[in-house]
Design a protein around this motif. Sequence first.
Motif, short mmCIF file in Angstrom:
data_model
loop_
_atom_site.label_atom_id
_atom_site.label_comp_id
_atom_site.label_asym_id
_atom_site.label_seq_id
_atom_site.Cartn_x
_atom_site.Cartn_y
_atom_site.Cartn_z
N ASP A 251 -3.44 -30.78 3.95
CA ASP A 251 -2.96 -30.59 5.31
C ASP A 251 -2.68 -29.11 5.54
O ASP A 251 -2.87 -28.27 4.65
N LEU A 252 -2.22 -28.75 6.74
CA LEU A 252 -2.02 -27.35 7.09
C LEU A 252 -1.01 -26.66 6.18
O LEU A 252 -1.20 -25.50 5.78
N GLN A 253 0.04 -27.38 5.81
CA GLN A 253 1.03 -26.79 4.91
C GLN A 253 0.42 -26.48 3.55
O GLN A 253 0.66 -25.42 2.98
N ALA A 254 -0.38 -27.40 3.04
CA ALA A 254 -1.04 -27.19 1.74
C ALA A 254 -2.01 -26.02 1.81
O ALA A 254 -2.12 -25.23 0.86
N LEU A 255 -2.70 -25.88 2.94
CA LEU A 255 -3.63 -24.76 3.10
C LEU A 255 -2.89 -23.43 3.14
O LEU A 255 -3.35 -22.44 2.56
N ARG A 256 -1.75 -23.40 3.81
CA ARG A 256 -0.97 -22.16 3.86
C ARG A 256 -0.42 -21.79 2.49
O ARG A 256 -0.43 -20.62 2.10
N GLN A 257 0.03 -22.79 1.75
CA GLN A 257 0.49 -22.54 0.39
C GLN A 257 -0.66 -22.06 -0.48
O GLN A 257 -0.50 -21.13 -1.29
N GLY A 258 -1.82 -22.68 -0.28
CA GLY A 258 -3.00 -22.25 -1.02
C GLY A 258 -3.39 -20.84 -0.67
O GLY A 258 -3.80 -20.05 -1.54
N GLY A 259 -3.27 -20.47 0.61
CA GLY A 259 -3.58 -19.12 1.03
C GLY A 259 -2.71 -18.09 0.34
O GLY A 259 -3.20 -17.04 -0.11
N LYS A 260 -1.43 -18.38 0.23
CA LYS A 260 -0.51 -17.45 -0.44
C LYS A 260 -0.84 -17.33 -1.92
O LYS A 260 -0.76 -16.24 -2.50
N ARG A 261 -1.22 -18.44 -2.53
CA ARG A 261 -1.61 -18.39 -3.96
C ARG A 261 -2.91 -17.61 -4.12
O ARG A 261 -3.08 -16.87 -5.10
N LEU A 262 -3.80 -17.75 -3.17
CA LEU A 262 -5.06 -17.01 -3.23
C LEU A 262 -4.84 -15.50 -3.09
O LEU A 262 -5.54 -14.71 -3.72
N ILE A 263 -3.88 -15.11 -2.27
CA ILE A 263 -3.56 -13.69 -2.14
C ILE A 263 -3.15 -13.12 -3.48
O ILE A 263 -3.57 -12.02 -3.88
N GLU A 264 -2.33 -13.85 -4.22
CA GLU A 264 -1.90 -13.40 -5.55
C GLU A 264 -3.11 -13.20 -6.46
O GLU A 264 -3.22 -12.19 -7.17
N ALA A 265 -4.02 -14.17 -6.43
CA ALA A 265 -5.20 -14.09 -7.30
C ALA A 265 -6.12 -12.96 -6.88
O ALA A 265 -6.60 -12.19 -7.73
N THR A 266 -6.37 -12.82 -5.58
CA THR A 266 -7.30 -11.79 -5.13
C THR A 266 -6.72 -10.39 -5.31
O THR A 266 -7.48 -9.43 -5.56
N GLN A 267 -5.42 -10.25 -5.20
CA GLN A 267 -4.82 -8.95 -5.45
C GLN A 267 -4.98 -8.56 -6.92
O GLN A 267 -5.27 -7.40 -7.24
N LYS B 283 -20.97 -6.47 -6.81
CA LYS B 283 -21.05 -7.92 -6.67
C LYS B 283 -21.08 -8.59 -8.04
O LYS B 283 -20.53 -9.67 -8.25
N LEU B 284 -21.75 -7.95 -9.00
CA LEU B 284 -21.80 -8.51 -10.35
C LEU B 284 -20.44 -8.43 -11.00
O LEU B 284 -19.97 -9.35 -11.65
N ASP B 285 -19.76 -7.28 -10.83
CA ASP B 285 -18.44 -7.09 -11.41
C ASP B 285 -17.44 -8.08 -10.84
O ASP B 285 -16.61 -8.62 -11.56
N VAL B 286 -17.49 -8.30 -9.54
CA VAL B 286 -16.50 -9.16 -8.92
C VAL B 286 -16.62 -10.59 -9.43
O VAL B 286 -15.61 -11.29 -9.60
N ARG B 287 -17.82 -11.03 -9.72
CA ARG B 287 -17.99 -12.38 -10.26
C ARG B 287 -17.35 -12.49 -11.64
O ARG B 287 -16.61 -13.45 -11.92
N LEU B 288 -17.63 -11.53 -12.50
CA LEU B 288 -17.09 -11.57 -13.86
C LEU B 288 -15.56 -11.48 -13.86
O LEU B 288 -14.89 -12.19 -14.60
N GLU B 289 -15.03 -10.60 -13.01
CA GLU B 289 -13.58 -10.42 -12.98
C GLU B 289 -12.87 -11.60 -12.32
O GLU B 289 -11.70 -11.86 -12.59
N SER B 290 -13.58 -12.31 -11.46
CA SER B 290 -12.96 -13.43 -10.74
C SER B 290 -12.92 -14.72 -11.53
O SER B 290 -12.04 -15.58 -11.29
N LEU B 291 -13.84 -14.90 -12.45
CA LEU B 291 -13.96 -16.18 -13.15
C LEU B 291 -12.68 -16.68 -13.80
O LEU B 291 -12.32 -17.85 -13.65
N PRO B 292 -11.93 -15.84 -14.54
CA PRO B 292 -10.69 -16.34 -15.15
C PRO B 292 -9.70 -16.84 -14.11
O PRO B 292 -9.01 -17.85 -14.33
N PHE B 293 -9.62 -16.17 -12.98
CA PHE B 293 -8.69 -16.57 -11.92
C PHE B 293 -9.18 -17.83 -11.22
O PHE B 293 -8.39 -18.67 -10.80
N MET B 294 -10.50 -17.96 -11.11
CA MET B 294 -11.06 -19.17 -10.52
C MET B 294 -10.74 -20.38 -11.38
O MET B 294 -10.38 -21.45 -10.86
N LYS B 295 -10.87 -20.22 -12.68
CA LYS B 295 -10.56 -21.33 -13.58
C LYS B 295 -9.09 -21.73 -13.50
O LYS B 295 -8.74 -22.91 -13.50
#
Length: 249
Positions: free
Chosen positions: A222-238, A76-88
């Motif tokens: 809107d729903l389209q923006a959320l779906r686009q956001g979901g695809k972008r989030l997949i890239e970041a989380t991968q 849990k500690l590692d995931v926070r540190l590794e996620s921060l650059p992508f969150m920004k």
Amino acid sequence: MDKTFIKGLVLLEAMARNDKGSGVSELAAQLLLNKSNVHRLLQALVHQGFARKNAETNRYELTMKMWELGSRIAGKLDVRLESLPFMKQLAEETRETVHLSILDGAEVLYIEKIDSPQPVRAYTTVGGRAPAQCVATGKALLAWADEEVLANVKNRLKAHTGKSIVRLGDLRRQLEEIRTTGYAINTGEWREQVVGAAAPIRDASGRVVAALGISGPAERLDLQALRQGGKRLIEATQAISLRLGYSRT
């Protein structure tokens, strides 16, 4: 302060320092406790799966349960540190609130966030909680959770808004869809005018340990923006998962 609990913790520490296992008499002398107390504490540890008795040596040793718990905390500690650059980066791209969540029982716990710079935005607090089935990060985590977790969630299904999921069958269908698309969407199920999208983060073992999400007002996403956001989030989380040691091969 519970003295028995403290003695149990001290006993755990003593056992962890002994690579060859520990005997009752040895532990009693080391910790200045009587043998009956040590024996009762050891039996409690065995019952809870933290220790076992080696039949060959007749000595007690710790199991891997302590390591498993420690690994979860470290992860849990590692995931926070590794996620921060992508969150920004996501915050700059979307100009929406970005948050990182973990699953704690039937709730999500927000362990990091970056606020949207816009005056109308979604509000979350680090350390805050929400019903897992009502928010995107929660649903992204539940999609890969075990049946015990879902059974706990089942008992907490209730309407927070008109769009909340209140039937386990409906939740299961959504979770199936999330496993197919790779991301989750919240259409106002926790707060009527707040929507979001999220995707799961995996550790080196492939286990889903956190979820990364964006959220904002329904009038802007809107729903389209959320779906686009979901695809972008997949890239970041991968990318985050790879940094945590996950490999899809």
